[in-house]
Design an enzyme around this catalytic site. Structure first.
Site: not given
Lengths: 90, 227
Positions: B89, B193, B195
């Protein structure tokens, strides 16, 4: 006297070139046109930056700011155009 | 045991999510490193996390200021030495601005608004340390959350594309590109994302899958056995 430096304010703007400008398009469509201003063809969005610099005259102040913007990557030449909007004594 | 560095710039806020996944989900030795303290030649992988608005909400333009930091010069040295480097990002924006990844820029979204939702992405390149455990053309879900994710480049055919948006193109990216990898394959950046999509407990109902998990498993596998 020849090398006396004065302070100048150089006004610049960074605008998109060649890629879509959805912010400008939205301002045109949803604020300008909707208010009845039919003679506006396009709105271009961008970012304003002013630089106060030491230089011996207007022209040197402008060329110096142009160099700063290029070398310090203030704008991204792939997608942006740098506009020099004007210069005044600061 | 391999060590991964997770870089924290002023304003970064996705760093602890990455640390959590590395340590607790895939069990990689990970350290949170303040950007001023980062040095090249120490870590086996470097992650520039997202969720971030490093340096005051991306003054000037996304990633522009972090890209000129001394930490970035150190990261470039690691990248040139073959160390896997991941930008997520805001980290992706920073790696593009720094010239580590191909791309003109990540522009404000088209249509112009901040987007936060789960999307589907297709894996287009599995010859990287971050994608080796995916199947080619595998479609997985991950969340996106960004205002400046419109990937733009002159000459899109020359780019190694790692991920593309599948179905809807949410931000107007050229060729629906969601993530790219450098020519050598060791530097990857993506807007989604991974994560936030590495665990079932964080994955919304409605058919979504924790599509980021294989990215982290790939990294672990690569750090132990190469890629």
């Amino acid at each position: 006297m020849g090398n006396v430096l004065n302070k100048y304010l150089v006004h610049t703007a960074i605008v998109l070139k060649g890629v879509r400008d959805p912010e400008g398009e939205t301002i045109l469509k949803d604020l300008v046109s909707i208010s009845g201003f039919g003679n506006v063809n396009k709105v271009i969005s961008g970012k304003y930056l002013g630089f106060i610099v030491d230089a011996k005259d207007d022209a040197e102040a402008v060329s110096y700011v142009r160099e700063v913007c290029e070398k310090a990557r203030i704008f991204n030449p792939t997608i942006h155009r740098l506009l020099i909007l004007g210069v005044e004594n600061a | 045991m391999p060590r991964a560095a997770v870089i924290r710039f002023p304003g970064t806020n996705g760093d602890l999510d990455v640390i959590h996944v590395l340590k607790n989900v895939v069990r990689i030795n990970a350290e949170l490193v303040w950007h001023e303290d980062f040095r090249h030649g120490i870590y086996d992988a470097v992650i520039v996390p997202g969720g971030g608005f490093s340096y005051g909400g991306d003054w000037l333009r996304a990633g522009a200021i972090a890209a000129r930091s001394r930490a970035m010069k150190e990261i470039i040295m690691d990248a040139e030495g073959g160390v896997p480097v991941l930008g997520i990002c805001n980290g992706f924006q920073t790696l593009v601005e720094a010239g580590l990844l191909p791309g003109g820029a990540l522009l404000p979204n088209d249509p112009p608004r901040f987007i936060a939702k789960w999307v589907w992405v297709k894996v287009n390149d599995i010859k990287t340390p971050f994608t080796k455990l995916y199947s080619l053309d595998e479609v997985v879900s991950m969340p996106i959350a960004h205002g400046e994710g419109r990937y733009f480049i002159d000459g899109v055919d020359e780019v190694r594309v790692a991920f593309t948006y599948y179905g809807e193109n949410p931000n107007g990216s050229v060729a629906s590109i969601a993530g790219v990898v450098n020519y050598e394959g060791n530097v990857l950046g993506l807007m989604p994302h991974p994560e936030r999509s590495a665990e079932a407990v964080l994955t919304p109902r409605g058919g979504f899958v924790p599509g980021g998990l294989k990215l982290w498993l790939s990294l672990r596998d690569s750090l132990v056995g190469g890629w």
